[in-house]
Design an enzyme around this catalytic site. Structure first.
Site, PDB file in Angstrom:
ATOM      1  N   ALA A  63       0.830  -1.203   0.000  1.00  0.00           N
ATOM      2  CA  ALA A  63       0.000   0.000   0.000  1.00  0.00           C
ATOM      3  C   ALA A  63       0.865   1.253   0.000  1.00  0.00           C
ATOM      4  O   ALA A  63       2.077   1.203   0.209  1.00  0.00           O
ATOM      5  CB  ALA A  63      -0.911  -0.005   1.218  1.00  0.00           C
ATOM      6  N   GLY A 106       0.232  -5.525   0.305  1.00  0.00           N
ATOM      7  CA  GLY A 106      -0.845  -5.555  -0.680  1.00  0.00           C
ATOM      8  C   GLY A 106      -0.412  -6.180  -1.989  1.00  0.00           C
ATOM      9  O   GLY A 106      -1.240  -6.735  -2.720  1.00  0.00           O
ATOM     10  N   GLU A 109      -0.869  -9.796  -1.522  1.00  0.00           N
ATOM     11  CA  GLU A 109      -2.310 -10.063  -1.542  1.00  0.00           C
ATOM     12  C   GLU A 109      -2.856 -10.013  -2.964  1.00  0.00           C
ATOM     13  O   GLU A 109      -3.749 -10.785  -3.328  1.00  0.00           O
ATOM     14  CB  GLU A 109      -3.031  -9.066  -0.646  1.00  0.00           C
ATOM     15  N   GLU A 129       3.214  -6.295   7.219  1.00  0.00           N
ATOM     16  CA  GLU A 129       2.392  -5.266   7.876  1.00  0.00           C
ATOM     17  C   GLU A 129       2.655  -5.177   9.377  1.00  0.00           C
ATOM     18  O   GLU A 129       2.506  -4.102   9.968  1.00  0.00           O
ATOM     19  CB  GLU A 129       0.904  -5.559   7.618  1.00  0.00           C
TER      20      GLU A 129
END
Length: 255
Positions: A63, A106, A109, A129
């Site tokens: 992110a 992300g 992911e 994270e």
């Protein structure tokens, strides 16, 4: 400059993340554009498989931390990410992630929400994270645990450790590891094989396999049977079986 470079090769749609200055961080603009492109391809019968790729150096480094640092709780609830992940998960067309370099947070992911992963030997995967005081929020904990198992997923989520491509393949996270200059073409080649299969059967097959992650065995078997019966009702099934018996190449039309 477009944050997504999109093209089609025969029946394969290829979307490449293009924010080199931010290491392909998943900004709201990038997420919105990627979701829209993939959804358009999902509705296009001429696109039968989708490849999501980054650059040689980075797939996606997670992110946009600079933006996240100032985000309020209310903004978290209404951020584009809240709808981005369900939109990609709802895509019926098979998707292949082509990963070179970093696929972190992300980015990992995003690879996981695809149906298969082809990685460069330079690829690194991870959910770091925890180092920022948070946890994955795009399905990372759930998909990682289903793909590599609870024990390994717990280690990666709670330590933030990264794994390289060959270790990821041993864990079952990656389908294929390619050379530094071959990773994208290898992913497109895999997508091309899938694109040559009967498209309705490919979509039904994807739905059936995903049911194994989301339902108990008995319910999954029941769903598989219903999807099988739908496949049996298609013109492509008739064509495929006739071609087999007549010893010729089938001509699948997606009907």
């Amino acid at each position: 400059m477009a944050v997504i470079e999109a093209e089609t090769r025969d029946a394969v749609g290829i979307a490449r993340l293009n924010r080199p200055e931010a290491r392909n961080a998943l900004s709201p603009e990038l997420m919105g554009e990627l979701a829209a492109i993939v959804e358009d391809w999902d509705a296009d019968p001429d696109v039968r498989c989708i490849v999501i790729a980054g650059s040689d150096e980075v797939f996606a480094a997670g992110a946009d931390i600079a933006a996240m640092a100032e985000r309020s709780f209310q903004e978290v609830l209404t951020s584009p990410a809240a709808s981005f992940w369900p939109r990609l998960a709802a895509v019926s067309t098979p998707m292949v992630a082509a990963v070179s370099g970093y696929a972190l947070g992300g980015g990992c992911e995003l690879a996981l929400v695809c149906d298969m992963i082809v990685a460069s030997e330079t690829a690194e995967f991870g959910q770091p994270e925890i180092m920022l005081g948070i946890i994955p929020g795009g399905g990372g904990t759930q998909r990682l645990a289903r793909v590599i198992g609870k024990q390994r997923a717990m280690e990666l989520v709670l330590t933030g450790r990264r794994i390289e491509a060959n270790e990821a393949k041993r864990f079952g996270l990656v389908n294929d590891v390619a050379g530094k200059k071959e990773w994208l073409e290898r992913a497109v080649a895999l997508a091309g094989v899938i694109a040559r299969r009967p498209p309705l059967a490919a979509r039904l097959g994807k739905q059936a396999v995903l049911a194994a992650e989301e339902t108990a065995l008995s319910a999954g078997v029941d769903q598989e049977r219903r999807l099988y019966e739908l496949a049996m009702a298609t013109d492509d099934r008739v064509e495929g079986m006739r071609a087999f018996l007549e010893k010729r190449k089938p001509d699948f039309e997606g009907r």
